[in-house]
Scaffold this active site. Sequence first.
Site, PDB file in Angstrom:
ATOM      1  N   ARG A  58      16.566   7.645  -3.721  1.00  8.03           N
ATOM      2  CA  ARG A  58      16.187   7.680  -2.314  1.00  8.03           C
ATOM      3  C   ARG A  58      16.273   6.291  -1.682  1.00  8.03           C
ATOM      4  O   ARG A  58      16.217   5.277  -2.369  1.00  8.03           O
ATOM      5  CB  ARG A  58      14.760   8.217  -2.171  1.00  8.03           C
ATOM      6  CG  ARG A  58      14.596   9.681  -2.501  1.00  8.03           C
ATOM      7  CD  ARG A  58      13.134  10.108  -2.343  1.00  8.03           C
ATOM      8  NE  ARG A  58      12.276   9.518  -3.349  1.00  8.03           N
ATOM      9  CZ  ARG A  58      11.475   8.476  -3.163  1.00  8.03           C
ATOM     10  NH1 ARG A  58      11.431   7.885  -1.961  1.00  8.03           N
ATOM     11  NH2 ARG A  58      10.706   8.004  -4.128  1.00  8.03           N
ATOM     12  N   LYS A 198      13.406  15.936   0.284  1.00 12.10           N
ATOM     13  CA  LYS A 198      12.268  15.118   0.669  1.00 12.10           C
ATOM     14  C   LYS A 198      12.080  15.078   2.184  1.00 12.10           C
ATOM     15  O   LYS A 198      10.966  14.842   2.665  1.00 12.10           O
ATOM     16  CB  LYS A 198      12.419  13.702   0.107  1.00 12.10           C
ATOM     17  CG  LYS A 198      12.204  13.628  -1.406  1.00 12.10           C
ATOM     18  CD  LYS A 198      10.855  14.222  -1.822  1.00 12.10           C
ATOM     19  CE  LYS A 198      10.613  14.060  -3.308  1.00 12.10           C
ATOM     20  NZ  LYS A 198       9.375  14.768  -3.762  1.00 12.10           N
ATOM     21  N   HIS A 217       2.034  16.167  -3.271  1.00 18.62           N
ATOM     22  CA  HIS A 217       3.143  15.775  -4.142  1.00 18.62           C
ATOM     23  C   HIS A 217       2.680  16.025  -5.570  1.00 18.62           C
ATOM     24  O   HIS A 217       2.203  15.132  -6.257  1.00 18.62           O
ATOM     25  CB  HIS A 217       3.486  14.306  -3.916  1.00 18.62           C
ATOM     26  CG  HIS A 217       4.747  13.875  -4.590  1.00 18.62           C
ATOM     27  ND1 HIS A 217       4.960  12.600  -5.032  1.00 18.62           N
ATOM     28  CD2 HIS A 217       5.882  14.558  -4.883  1.00 18.62           C
ATOM     29  CE1 HIS A 217       6.161  12.501  -5.571  1.00 18.62           C
ATOM     30  NE2 HIS A 217       6.729  13.681  -5.490  1.00 18.62           N
ATOM     31  N   SER A 237       7.540  10.302  -9.012  1.00 15.89           N
ATOM     32  CA  SER A 237       8.646  10.564  -9.925  1.00 15.89           C
ATOM     33  C   SER A 237       8.524   9.671 -11.154  1.00 15.89           C
ATOM     34  O   SER A 237       8.214   8.486 -11.047  1.00 15.89           O
ATOM     35  CB  SER A 237       9.977  10.291  -9.222  1.00 15.89           C
ATOM     36  OG  SER A 237      10.161  11.158  -8.141  1.00 15.89           O
ATOM     37  N   LYS A 241       5.369  14.937 -13.924  1.00 18.87           N
ATOM     38  CA  LYS A 241       5.004  16.174 -13.217  1.00 18.87           C
ATOM     39  C   LYS A 241       5.813  17.368 -13.709  1.00 18.87           C
ATOM     40  O   LYS A 241       5.266  18.426 -13.993  1.00 18.87           O
ATOM     41  CB  LYS A 241       5.231  16.031 -11.701  1.00 18.87           C
ATOM     42  CG  LYS A 241       4.307  15.096 -10.991  1.00 18.87           C
ATOM     43  CD  LYS A 241       4.343  15.272  -9.483  1.00 18.87           C
ATOM     44  CE  LYS A 241       5.733  15.339  -8.900  1.00 18.87           C
ATOM     45  NZ  LYS A 241       6.541  14.142  -9.161  1.00 18.87           N
ATOM     46  N   THR A 242       7.129  17.201 -13.804  1.00 16.85           N
ATOM     47  CA  THR A 242       7.991  18.306 -14.206  1.00 16.85           C
ATOM     48  C   THR A 242       7.766  18.663 -15.665  1.00 16.85           C
ATOM     49  O   THR A 242       7.569  19.826 -16.026  1.00 16.85           O
ATOM     50  CB  THR A 242       9.466  17.956 -13.969  1.00 16.85           C
ATOM     51  OG1 THR A 242       9.680  17.734 -12.575  1.00 16.85           O
ATOM     52  CG2 THR A 242      10.381  19.077 -14.438  1.00 16.85           C
ATOM     53  N   ASP A 256       6.980  20.073  -8.061  1.00 15.74           N
ATOM     54  CA  ASP A 256       7.003  18.855  -7.265  1.00 15.74           C
ATOM     55  C   ASP A 256       6.198  18.893  -5.965  1.00 15.74           C
ATOM     56  O   ASP A 256       5.590  17.894  -5.603  1.00 15.74           O
ATOM     57  CB  ASP A 256       8.454  18.491  -6.937  1.00 15.74           C
ATOM     58  CG  ASP A 256       8.619  17.061  -6.463  1.00 15.74           C
ATOM     59  OD1 ASP A 256       7.948  16.166  -7.011  1.00 15.74           O
ATOM     60  OD2 ASP A 256       9.421  16.824  -5.551  1.00 15.74           O
ATOM     61  N   ARG A 322      19.809  13.511 -12.919  1.00 16.95           N
ATOM     62  CA  ARG A 322      18.987  14.701 -12.689  1.00 16.95           C
ATOM     63  C   ARG A 322      19.803  15.983 -12.768  1.00 16.95           C
ATOM     64  O   ARG A 322      21.039  15.967 -12.698  1.00 16.95           O
ATOM     65  CB  ARG A 322      18.307  14.633 -11.316  1.00 16.95           C
ATOM     66  CG  ARG A 322      17.231  13.567 -11.196  1.00 16.95           C
ATOM     67  CD  ARG A 322      16.607  13.566  -9.823  1.00 16.95           C
ATOM     68  NE  ARG A 322      15.580  12.549  -9.672  1.00 16.95           N
ATOM     69  CZ  ARG A 322      14.276  12.747  -9.786  1.00 16.95           C
ATOM     70  NH1 ARG A 322      13.831  13.961 -10.078  1.00 16.95           N
ATOM     71  NH2 ARG A 322      13.420  11.767  -9.625  1.00 16.95           N
TER      72      ARG A 322
END
Length: 530
Positions: A58, A198, A217, A237, A241-242, A256, A322
Site C-alpha cells: 500500500r 482497503k 481491522h 498486517s 490475523k489470517t 481482516d 500474497r
Amino acid sequence: MTRVNPNCRLEDQGIEGLGRVYYNLLEPALINEAVARGEGRLGLGGTFLGTTGAHTGRSPKDKHVVRTPDVEDKIWWENNRSMAPEAFDVLYADMLEHMKGRDYFVQDLFGGADPAERLDVRVVTELAWHGLFIRHLLRRPEAQELATFTPDFTIINCPGFKADPARHGCRSETVIALNFQKKLILIGGTAYAGENKKSVFTLLNYLLPEKGIMPMHCSANHAPGNPDDAAIFFGLSGTGKTTLSADPSRVLIGDDEHGWSENGIFNFEGGCYAKTINLSAKAEPEIYATTTRFGTVIENMVYDEDTLELDFEDNSITDNMRCAYPLDAISNASPTSLGGHPKNVIMLTCDAYGVLPPIARLTPAQAMYHFLSGFTSKTPGTEVGVTEPIPTFSTCFGAPFMPRRPEVYGKLLQEKIAEHGASCWLVNTGWTGGAFGEGQRMPIKATRALLAAVLDGSLNDVQFRKDPNFGFEVPVSVPGVEDKLLDPRQTWADPAAYDAQAAKLVQMFSDNFAQYLEAIDDEVRAAAIG
C-alpha cells in the site's frame, strides 16, 4: 439473465467514450481476459500469476480525503492528507480523459455480510485481474440482484494513469483520493490490488460509526455450531490475523475486516488476502491449498518459468507476496459470515523489541489503552519502503484506514465490551529472547496453544502474575507452553538488557498515549502506564 442494471451503466454515471466495458464477468472470463491481455500467466490449477510493478504494498502517504464541508469537522486530518475539491475535480476530469478509448472491467459488489448494513460498491478497473481480485475480496451479489444494483460508491482504478502533484494537489504520481460527498474514489499510478479493498474498508470506517456500528481491522471466528461463541482478533498486517483465525477447530467468519452491530459481528468481505511468504502445507494446509485452486490470484510470487511451481521462500520481489481467494475456499468458513457478540477480544501485536509476553489478560480499561495505543511493528513489504520490522503505534490497530479520530472507535469498542462482557487479551506474535536481529520469532505452536486455552475458557483457571512493566496479568504456567516463554525476561541471555529494553518501550507507550489523555475517561486514564 442480465448481469448489470440496464439503467445504471457507466455512461449513466457520466463516464463516456470508453472502449469496451465488461460488466460483472465471472472468474473464468476474467482470467481469460487477463491472460489474453498479457497481464500475467495462468498458473497451476487455474490460478492467476500476476505482479504489481513498483508498488508491492500500500501507499498510505498517497491517500487523500477531499476536504468538503460535509466532512470538515469529522475527519482526523492529522492522520489523513487532505485534497481540495477543485483539485479532485481536475484529477477526475484528467482520469476520465485517460480512460477514453480503453477497455474497462466493472464489478458490482457488496461490502458487508449483513444485508441491513452493507455498502453497494461499483469497482471499475483497468486491469482484468483487478476485477478478479476484488470479486474475491468483496461479496458477490446473486445474478438477480445485479439487475437492480445501484452503487452507493464507485471506485475507479487506473494503474496506467499518473497524477501530477502540482495539478492535482497530491504528493506523487500515485494517488488514492476519497470524495465522500461525490461518493467516488479514484486510484491511479499503482497496480497493487490491495488498494481496492482497503478503500472500501476506509469507507465503512467512516460511515458505520454514525450508525452505532464498530468497524474493526480484525479477523473473527466462532465455535462449531455456536455462532454466539465468537472471538475477534485485532492486528495489523503481519501480526497473524489470517493465520490464527483460520483454526480448523473453529468456524472462520473472516480474516481482516468486520463490523460489530447490535446484532453481533459481520464480515465486510467475501474472501481472504493471505500472505504467502514461507507458507507451508504442514503449518497452514488450507491456505496453502488455495495456491493451486482455480481462480486464486497469486500476487508478486516468484515461480518456475517452466513448471509454474511457486517459490514460497523467494522474497526477491517482495516480502509482501500474497494470494487472494473467496471464503468458500476454506472448508471451515461460515456460509453466512455472521457471528454473535464476541466472548473474547484478542489484540495481536508484533513486538520487535522482544519485551511483551506471549499473552496477557487485560481489564476493559487496559484493553482501551492498548487499543488506542495500537502498538506493533510494521513488517517488511506491507508498505512501500518497509524492509525490516519497524516498531510503531498504529491506533485502533489500523490507523491508515481510520478517517475519524481514534477516540470515536475507542469509545464504540469500550461500549460494546461493557455491554456484552467480553474478555480481553493481548497476544504478542513478535520476538522473544531478544529484539529483532538477536531474538527469535514467537513459536506459533505456543501462540496457538495459548489461544486455544483462551477460547475454551481454561486459561481463566491458571495462576496469573502481575507484569511489573505494564500492569496486566500474565499466566505463570499453561499446559503445552514452556514456562520460561511466559516470562520474557527469562528468555533473554542478559536480564539487565531486557530491563533496559522494557523501560524504553514503557516510555514509548507513555509518550504516545499523551495525545489521548484529554479525550478518555478516568478509568482508561488510570490504566495508562505511570
